[in-house]
Design a protein around this motif. Structure first.
Motif, short mmCIF file in Angstrom:
data_model
loop_
_atom_site.label_atom_id
_atom_site.label_comp_id
_atom_site.label_asym_id
_atom_site.label_seq_id
_atom_site.Cartn_x
_atom_site.Cartn_y
_atom_site.Cartn_z
N LEU A 281 0.85 -1.19 0.00
CA LEU A 281 0.00 0.00 0.00
C LEU A 281 0.87 1.23 0.00
O LEU A 281 1.84 1.32 0.76
N ILE A 282 0.55 2.17 -0.86
CA ILE A 282 1.28 3.44 -0.89
C ILE A 282 0.27 4.53 -0.60
O ILE A 282 -0.65 4.76 -1.38
N GLY A 283 0.40 5.18 0.53
CA GLY A 283 -0.58 6.18 0.92
C GLY A 283 -1.69 5.56 1.74
O GLY A 283 -1.69 4.35 2.01
N ASP A 284 -2.67 6.38 2.14
CA ASP A 284 -3.68 5.86 3.07
C ASP A 284 -5.10 5.94 2.54
O ASP A 284 -6.06 5.79 3.26
N LYS A 285 -5.25 6.15 1.22
CA LYS A 285 -6.61 6.21 0.68
C LYS A 285 -6.92 5.02 -0.22
O LYS A 285 -7.98 4.91 -0.81
N CYS A 286 -5.96 4.11 -0.37
CA CYS A 286 -6.15 2.98 -1.28
C CYS A 286 -6.55 1.73 -0.49
O CYS A 286 -6.60 1.75 0.73
N GLY A 287 -6.84 0.67 -1.21
CA GLY A 287 -7.26 -0.55 -0.52
C GLY A 287 -6.70 -1.80 -1.17
O GLY A 287 -6.44 -1.82 -2.37
N ALA A 288 -6.48 -2.83 -0.35
CA ALA A 288 -6.05 -4.13 -0.86
C ALA A 288 -6.94 -5.19 -0.23
O ALA A 288 -7.25 -5.12 0.96
N HIS A 289 -7.39 -6.14 -1.04
CA HIS A 289 -8.31 -7.17 -0.55
C HIS A 289 -7.87 -8.52 -1.09
O HIS A 289 -7.40 -8.60 -2.22
N THR A 290 -8.02 -9.54 -0.29
CA THR A 290 -7.60 -10.87 -0.73
C THR A 290 -8.71 -11.88 -0.48
O THR A 290 -9.21 -11.98 0.64
N PHE A 291 -9.11 -12.59 -1.54
CA PHE A 291 -10.12 -13.63 -1.39
C PHE A 291 -9.59 -14.96 -1.94
O PHE A 291 -9.79 -15.26 -3.11
N PRO A 292 -8.89 -15.71 -1.13
CA PRO A 292 -8.43 -17.01 -1.62
C PRO A 292 -9.49 -18.10 -1.32
O PRO A 292 -9.96 -18.20 -0.19
N TYR A 293 -9.86 -18.85 -2.35
CA TYR A 293 -10.81 -19.95 -2.13
C TYR A 293 -10.05 -21.26 -2.31
O TYR A 293 -9.29 -21.40 -3.27
N ILE A 294 -10.28 -22.19 -1.40
CA ILE A 294 -9.60 -23.48 -1.51
C ILE A 294 -10.63 -24.58 -1.38
O ILE A 294 -11.48 -24.54 -0.50
N ASP A 295 -10.57 -25.53 -2.31
CA ASP A 295 -11.53 -26.62 -2.29
C ASP A 295 -10.75 -27.91 -2.52
O ASP A 295 -10.28 -28.18 -3.62
N VAL A 296 -10.57 -28.67 -1.45
CA VAL A 296 -9.74 -29.88 -1.55
C VAL A 296 -10.61 -31.12 -1.38
O VAL A 296 -11.29 -31.27 -0.38
N ARG A 297 -10.58 -32.00 -2.38
CA ARG A 297 -11.39 -33.22 -2.30
C ARG A 297 -10.53 -34.48 -2.30
O ARG A 297 -11.01 -35.57 -2.57
N ASN A 298 -9.24 -34.29 -2.11
CA ASN A 298 -8.37 -35.45 -2.03
C ASN A 298 -7.42 -35.23 -0.85
O ASN A 298 -6.72 -34.23 -0.80
N PRO A 299 -7.40 -36.18 0.09
CA PRO A 299 -6.63 -35.94 1.33
C PRO A 299 -5.12 -35.94 1.13
O PRO A 299 -4.39 -35.51 2.03
#
Lengths: 252, 483
Positions: free
Chosen positions: B397-415
Motif C-alpha cells: 500500500l502506498i498512501g492511506d486512501k487505497c485498498g487491498a483485498h484478498t479472497f483465496p478460495y480453496i476446495d480440496v477433495r483429495n486428502p
C-alpha cells in the motif's frame, strides 16, 4: 564546518532541544553524551532533516549554507551523513543496488561520472574489508534479517562508501559486543581526516576509548550542560550524570 | 511526513504517454448488437458458415445471461447497445501482402508506441502480430516461422486457412457458455492471434501480439488461441495500449491455451490500457478478460505472467486446468492500481491429474484511491493424488486512501493434497523513504526501488526485454500516485 546556533526543537508541541550551540570544525571529532531522553537522537535527526521535528528557533549552518532549508537528500548530497540508531529494513531492495544508487547520486551531484556495476563492486568490496563484512552481504536486502551488530556495521560501511564530510553517528556503538565496537571504531579512525568532521552520539564511554574525541559535550534536558576534553568522558563513566545537575547550565 | 507524501504524489501523477489518437480513415459499423450485427461481422470477415453459426449460438446464449456482479469493482452500467462492435482501417478490405501496403499512419503509430513493425528494426528474437482496433494489420517473421512449421497468424486468417484446427479447439477451453463476457466475445470477436506449434518444435523466437484500441466508442474483442502440440515449447507476449478518451471503452478478450503432452506454454502480458483520468477517474478501459489454459497431456506446463498497470477496471483470472498427470500450472502477477483504478484479478488452478503442481505468486500494489483485489481459487479434484499448491499473495500500500483485498478460495477433495498459502500486507514507510533520502536517494528513486523489489519474483519470469519494460512502466504508472 557545522554550526548549530541556539537550536530549539519541538515534537508535537513539546520542546525537546532548548537552545543548542555547537560548532564542529573540519578535522574535529565531537562526542555527545547524555542520559536517555536528553535529546541526543533528536539532534541527530534534525541535522539529517527528518520532518517530524519542528525547529522553533535557531539555525544550522553547514559550509555557509542554511541546512534547515534543504531537503534530506540535498543535505546528504552536500556531504551530511547520519548513521541511524535503528537502521531501517527495506525488504526486497538489494543492498548493492541501494548503495550503487546512492553512490551514483553523490557522484552525479559532484559532476563525476557514474560508476558501472563492475567498478562499483571493486570499490565496495575494498570498503567492506575495512569493516570486516563478508561478501555475502552484497546479495542481501537492506538490513533485512541483519543482526543488531550487522546493521551497525552496515551503517559504517555506508559512511565509508559515501565519503561524507560531516558524519553524525547516533549510538552506533550500542548493542555491539566489544569486538564489534573495535571494528566500528577502526573503520571510523581510518576514515578520519583534516577535511572531515564528526559528531558521535553515545550513551557509553566505551567507544570513546578507541576513537579519541577532541571534545566531549554532555546533553541533558535539551541543553549542553557541560563541555570538555576526553577526560570528561572518563569522569562521566565514573560518576554518572547526576553530579552535573548541580552545576549551572551553560547559558545558550 | 506529509511533505514526503506530497512529493511522492507528484511523482506518481505522470501522464499516460500512449494516449494519442491516430487520424486514419476507418470503417466503423453503427452502434448496437443483434443477430444482424453478428452476421455482418462474420460476413465482413468472409467466414464460413460453421463459424457464423457458432457466433450466433454464442449470441443467443449471451442474451440470456446477466453481467456478473461478484467482483469487487464499481462502475456505472454498460449500455451494450451504445457500443460499436466492429471498426477497421479502411485499407484493410483487401489482404495485406507486405508492410508496404499498411497505412503509413498505422506504422507510425506502432513506431510511436515503441513497436516498430519493420522486421529489421525489431529485436531479432521476437515476431509480432499487430492488432489495430478490430483487425490484425501486420505479422512479422512469418516466413522464418513457417520453416519450423510454426503457424502464427491473425485469427481471421486461421479461420480461412486452418479451419480443422479452429473447429477442433475454438471454445474447447473457454466455451461460449462460460461467462457473460466470454459469450459476448464469442459472438462478436473481430480478430486476434492464432498460434500452432507442431510436435517437438521449440519455437525459435518469442511470439508477440500488440493490441491497440484507436477508434472511439468501439469495443475490442479479440480472441487468442495457442496450441502447443506434444513436446513443443512456446513463449508468447502481449502488450496493449489505447488513446485517452473520456468515455469508458470495453475490452472483452478471450484467450485459450492448449498444452499437449510434454508441451510448455509461457504466456506473458504487459497490460497498459488507458487507466482513465488520474484526477477524476473519468474514462479508461474496462478490461474484462477470460484467459484459461488446459494442461491436456502428461508433463505439460502452462505459465501465466501478467503485469497489469493500465485500465480503469481489470477483471481477469488467467487459469489453468491441470488435467494431465505431472502437469504444472503457474501464475505470476503484478497488478498496480493508482488514482481511481480498480482491479479484481487472480487465478484458478484446477487439479485433476495426479502429481499436479501449481504455483501462485500475486503482488498487488495500491496507490492513490486504487482498489486492488486478489481473487483466487485452488481446486483439488477427487482423483488428483498428491497435488501440490503454493500460493503467495502480497499487497503493498502506498498512501492511506487505497485498498487491498484478498479472497483465496480453496476446495480440496483429495486428502493427499499439500497446500501452502502465504499472505502479507506492507506499506512503503516514511522511515524507509527518509533512510533512502539520507543516503542521497530521491524519494522517486526510493519508491521505484522498493516497488521493483516487491515485484522482483514476478519480473524475473518475464522475458528480459519485457522485464526492463515492465520496470519502467511501473515507474511511470506510479508517478504521482501516493496520497
Amino acid at each position: 564546518m557545522l554550526e548549530i546556533k541556539n537550536l530549539h526543537v519541538s515534537v508535537e508541541g513539546k520542546p525537546i532541544l532548548k537552545g543548542i550551540n555547537l560548532t564542529v570544525n573540519a578535522g574535529e571529532l565531537h562526542a555527545i553524551m547524555g542520559p536517555n531522553g536528553s535529546g541526543k537522537t533528536t539532534l541527530a535527526q534534525v541535522i539529517a532533516g527528518r520532518d517530524m521535528y519542528e525547529v522553533t528557533d535557531g539555525e544550522i549552518i553547514f559550509d555557509g549554507k542554511n541546512l534547515l532549508k534543504m531537503t534530506p537528500e540535498a543535505r546528504a548530497l552536500e556531504g551530511v551523513f547520519m548513521s541511524f540508531q535503528y537502521p531501517v529494513v527495506i525488504p526486497g531492495v538489494n543492498i548493492t543496488y541501494f548503495l550503487k544508487t546512492a553512490v551514483n547520486a553523490m557522484r552525479k551531484h559532484k559532476g563525476l561520472e557514474e560508476l558501472d556495476a563492475i567498478d562499483f563492486l571493486t570499490f565496495i568490496k575494498e570498503k567492506m574489508r575495512l569493516v570486516r563484512m563478508d561478501e555475502s552481504y552484497l546479495s542481501r536486502s537492506v538490513n533485512d534479517g541483519f543482526s543488531g551488530g550487522e546493521k551497525k556495521r552496515n551503517e559504517i560501511l555506508q559512511m565509508l562508501v559515501l565519503e561524507p564530510r560531516m558524519s553524525v553517528l547516533d549510538e552506533t556503538d550500542s548493542g555491539l559486543d566489544i569486538d564489534a565496537v573495535r571494528i566500528v571504531a577502526n573503520g571510523l579512525n581510518n576514515f578520519r581526516s583534516k577535511e572531515r568532521g564528526f559528531l558521535v552520539i553515545t550513551h557509553y564511554q566505551r567507544i570513546l576509548g578507541y576513537i579519541d574525541p577532541d571534545y566531549v559535550h554532555v546533553l541533558k534536558n535539551g541543553r549542553i550542560i557541560k563541555s570538555g576534553g576526553k577526560n570528561l568522558a572518563l569522569e562521566l563513566e565514573e560518576k554518572g550524570y547526576s553530579w552535573l545537575v548541580e552545576e549551572q547550565p551553560i547559558e545558550a | 511526513m506529509n511533505s514526503d507524501l506530497q512529493t511522492i504524489e507528484k511523482h506518481i501523477s505522470q501522464e499516460y504517454k500512449y494516449g494519442f489518437v491516430t487520424d486514419i480513415a476507418q470503417e466503423t459499423i453503427p452502434a448496437g448488437l443483434d443477430e444482424q450485427v453478428v452476421r455482418l461481422i462474420s460476413a465482413k470477415k468472409n467466414e464460413p458458415e460453421w463459424m457464423t453459426r457458432w457466433r450466433l449460438k454464442a449470441y443467443r446464449n449471451w442474451i440470456k445471461m446477466t453481467e456478473p456482479t461478484w467482483a469487487k469493482v464499481k462502475y456505472s452500467p454498460i449500455d451494450y447497445q451504445a457500443i460499436s462492435y466492429y471498426s477497421a482501417p479502411i485499407k484493410d478490405s483487401k489482404k495485406l501482402k507486405s508492410l508496404d501496403e499498411v497505412d503509413p499512419e498505422i506504422l507510425r503509430t506502432y513506431e510511436k508506441l515503441g513497436i516498430p513493425l519493420e522486421e529489421q528494426k525489431w529485436l531479432a528474437g521476437v515476431a509480432v502480430d499487430a492488432v489495430f482496433d478490430s483487425v490484425s494489420v501486420a505479422t512479422t517473421f512469418k516466413e522464418q516461422l513457417n520453416k519450423h512449421g510454426v503457424i502464427f497468424c491473425p485469427f481471421s486468417e486461421a479461420v480461412q486457412k486452418h479451419p480443422e484446427l479452429i473447429k477442433k479447439y475454438l471454445g474447447s477451453v473457454v466455451p461460449y457458455t462460460d461467462n457473460f463476457f466470454a459469450a459476448l466475445n464469442s459472438a462478436v470477436f473481430s480478430d486476434g492471434s492464432f498460434v500452432y506449434i507442431p510436435k517437438g518444435v521449440r519455437c525459435p523466437m518469442e511470439l508477440s501480439t500488440y493490441f491497440r484500441i484507436n477508434a472511439a466508442n468501439t469495443g475490442q474483442f479479440e480472441r487468442t488461441l495457442i496450441i502447443a502440440d506434444e513436446g513443443s515449447y512456446v513463449s508468447y507476449l502481449e502488450g496493449c495500449t489505447a488513446p485517452m478518451r473520456d468515455e469508458n471503452q470495453l475490452h472483452a478478450a478471450v484467450v485459450e491455451l492448449i498444452a499437449h503432452k510434454d508441451a510448455t506454454i509461457k504466456y506473458s502480458t504487459v497490460q497498459n490500457w488507458y487507466p482513465g483520468d488520474p484526477k477524476t477517474g473519468k474514462g479508461g478501459i474496462f478490461n474484462f478478460v477470460t484467459k484459461r489454459g488446459i494442461c491436456k497431456g502428461d508433463n505439460s506446463k502452462i505459465s501465466w505472467t501478467q503485469v497489469e498497470t493500465g485500465s480503469a477496471i481489470t477483471w481477469k483470472y488467467p487459469s489453468v486446468i491441470l488435467k494431465g498427470d505431472h502437469s504444472i500450472g503457474e501464475f505470476y502477477s503484478v497488478a498496480l492500481t493508482n488514482n481511481y483504478q480498480q482491479a479484481d484479478t487472480g487465478t484458478k488452478m484446477i487439479h485433476i491429474g495426479k502429481n499436479t503442481k501449481s504455483t501462485i505468486i500475486s503482488k498487488g500494489i495500491s496507490a492513490g484511491y486504487g482498489q486492488n483485489t486478489y481473487r483466487g481459487s485452488v481446486k483439488i479434484m477427487k482423483g488428483a493424488e498428491n497435488a501440490r499448491n503454493y500460493s503467495q499473495c502480497d499487497s503493498l500500500l502506498i498512501g492511506d486512501k487505497c485498498g487491498a483485498h484478498t479472497f483465496p478460495y480453496i476446495d480440496v477433495r483429495n486428502p493427499t493434497a499439500r497446500m501452502e498459502h502465504e499472505a502479507s500486507t506492507s506499506t512503503i514507510g516514511e522511515d524507509q523513504l527518509f533512510y533512502s533520502n539520507q543516503r542521497g536517494i530521491s524519494t522517486e528513486d526510493a519508491i521505484s526501488m522498493i516497488v521493483n523489489g516487491f515485484c522482483k519474483e514476478v519480473f524475473k519470469e518475464l522475458p528480459m526485454e519485457f522485464a526492463v519494460e515492465a520496470q519502467k512502466l511501473m515507474e511511470v504508472s506510479l508517478e504521482g500516485s501516493v496520497g
